[in-house]
Design a protein around this motif. Structure first.
Motif, PDB file in Angstrom:
ATOM      1  N   HIS A  14       0.833  -1.194   0.000  1.00  0.00           N
ATOM      2  CA  HIS A  14       0.000   0.000   0.000  1.00  0.00           C
ATOM      3  C   HIS A  14       0.875   1.255   0.000  1.00  0.00           C
ATOM      4  CE1 HIS A  14      -3.509  -2.467   0.656  1.00  0.00           C
ATOM      5  NE2 HIS A  14      -2.950  -3.015   1.718  1.00  0.00           N
ATOM      6  N   TRP A  35      -4.489   0.355   7.385  1.00  0.00           N
ATOM      7  CA  TRP A  35      -4.852   1.071   6.161  1.00  0.00           C
ATOM      8  C   TRP A  35      -5.924   2.119   6.400  1.00  0.00           C
ATOM      9  CZ3 TRP A  35      -8.862   1.896   2.655  1.00  0.00           C
ATOM     10  CH2 TRP A  35      -8.490   2.254   1.348  1.00  0.00           C
ATOM     11  N   GLU A  39      -2.728   0.975  -5.348  1.00  0.00           N
ATOM     12  CA  GLU A  39      -3.847   0.736  -4.438  1.00  0.00           C
ATOM     13  C   GLU A  39      -5.058   0.190  -5.208  1.00  0.00           C
ATOM     14  OE1 GLU A  39      -3.748   0.906  -1.224  1.00  0.00           O
ATOM     15  OE2 GLU A  39      -2.145   2.319  -0.679  1.00  0.00           O
TER      16      GLU A  39
END
Length: 353
Positions: free
Chosen positions: A62, A71, A113
């Protein structure tokens, strides 16, 4: 430091939170979150591995949102930075915020992403809490009429589109809402997603969200406030539902609905802040977040009733008591809370401002 008001010639201390988001608080929160969004470890990954090729670290998986322990916290940390920069563009931390947004929302990072999101092996990743915060970030950028905000929104848009598509595919299949005080709470996610749909003027998406809210919650009666809070809640299942319905229903529908759903709370306005016994415990410290999110919902509930409703005053008082219980501990020196609580504080105080 508490704000002081002058009432009838007497100086009195105002409850913490009454003044909204101050410059001093914004600076302190921004400083903490700027450090957190760049901090890769410790990290709690939500990651399914199909084989050895999937054994990767947070930054590789990420590249946009690898910090802040997980996240979703990194995503809403970026939302908080945008909100603060938009509100106080000349803060000492403003340059650092711009650098972080330029770096993290770079097109190549967002492309990575998106690739993660659309991989069938990652189906259900951050559903729906992380999805909702991503849309809240996109909504904040759309609502800021500045060249830099428009550019960041443009760069984020591929991921925004992927998340909207995930919502549109998932919600019709969600037969029953999640009525919990932690991440899967459906009402909270619908609330944030609705902010994006309205900011983007996406009528189709807004129609889906409002239909789901009415279907899930429109017939609810006598919400079990006595069951709250749970030992690790950071959201109030009943109050999040009420805050969502205040946004979905017109006033003529909202008042009878909430009178049926929260009759006890509306009668007394009494709700005691949650007690946080150990801020170094990553689950117990959730209760600081609960006090902040309850305060936000109580303000929304009072606003939904309207300023002429005599019950609104008691709800506002309860909201300030909850804010006062949590705001001194938003940056406590314990990363368990420090990586995320500032977002909930800014979400509350920014709306008060």
């Amino acid at each position: 430091m508490r704000l002081h008001w002058i009432v009838a010639g007497i100086v009195v201390a105002a409850p913490l939170g009454a003044e909204g988001l101050t410059r001093a608080a914004a600076s302190r929160f921004a400083g903490q979150v700027l450090k957190s969004v760049e901090r890769e470890y410790p990290n709690k990954l939500d990651h399914t591995m199909a084989g050895v090729k999937d054994v990767k670290g947070p930054r590789e998986l990420h590249p946009a949102f690898y910090g802040c322990f997980d996240w979703h916290s990194c995503v809403h940390g970026h939302w908080m930075l945008v909100r603060i920069l938009k509100t106080f563009p000349d803060l000492p931390e403003a340059g650092g915020i711009r650098l972080a947004l330029d770096r993290d929302l770079a097109p190549e990072n967002i492309a990575a992403e998106v690739a993660y999101f659309v991989d069938p092996g990652h189906r259900g990743f951050e559903r729906t809490y992380g999805w909702a915060w991503l849309l809240k970030l996109a909504a904040e950028l759309r609502g800021w009429d500045a060249p830099e905000a428009r550019e960041w929104a443009r760069q984020l848009q591929p991921l925004t589109d992927a998340v909207v598509a995930q919502f549109e595919a998932f919600l019709p299949k969600l037969s029953y809402p999640n009525r919990v005080g932690v991440h899967p709470n459906t009402a909270f996610s619908l609330d944030l997603a609705l902010d994006y749909a309205r900011a983007a003027k996406d009528a189709k998406f807004e129609a889906l969200l409002t239909e789901r809210a009415r279907t899930y919650f429109g017939k609810d009666r006598k919400g079990p406030m006595a069951w709250e809070p749970g030992g690790e809640d950071f959201l109030s299942p009943c109050l999040e539902e009420a805050a969502l319905m205040a946004k979905v229903l017109p006033a003529r529908e909202f008042k009878p609905w909430v009178e049926g759903f929260l009759p006890g709370l509306l009668k007394t306005g009494l709700l005691a802040p949650a007690v946080v016994s150990d801020r170094s415990d990553p689950r117990i410290v959730h209760l600081d977040g609960l006090n902040l999110s309850r305060a936000r919902c109580l303000h929304a509930l009072a606003a939904g009733l309207g300023p002429r409703d005599p019950r609104a005053k008691a709800l506002e008082k309860a909201a300030l008591e909850h804010a006062e219980a949590a705001l001194p501990h938003v940056v406590s020196g314990n990363y368990e809370g420090d990586h995320w609580l500032a977002t909930f504080a800014v979400q509350l105080l920014g709306e008060r401002r």
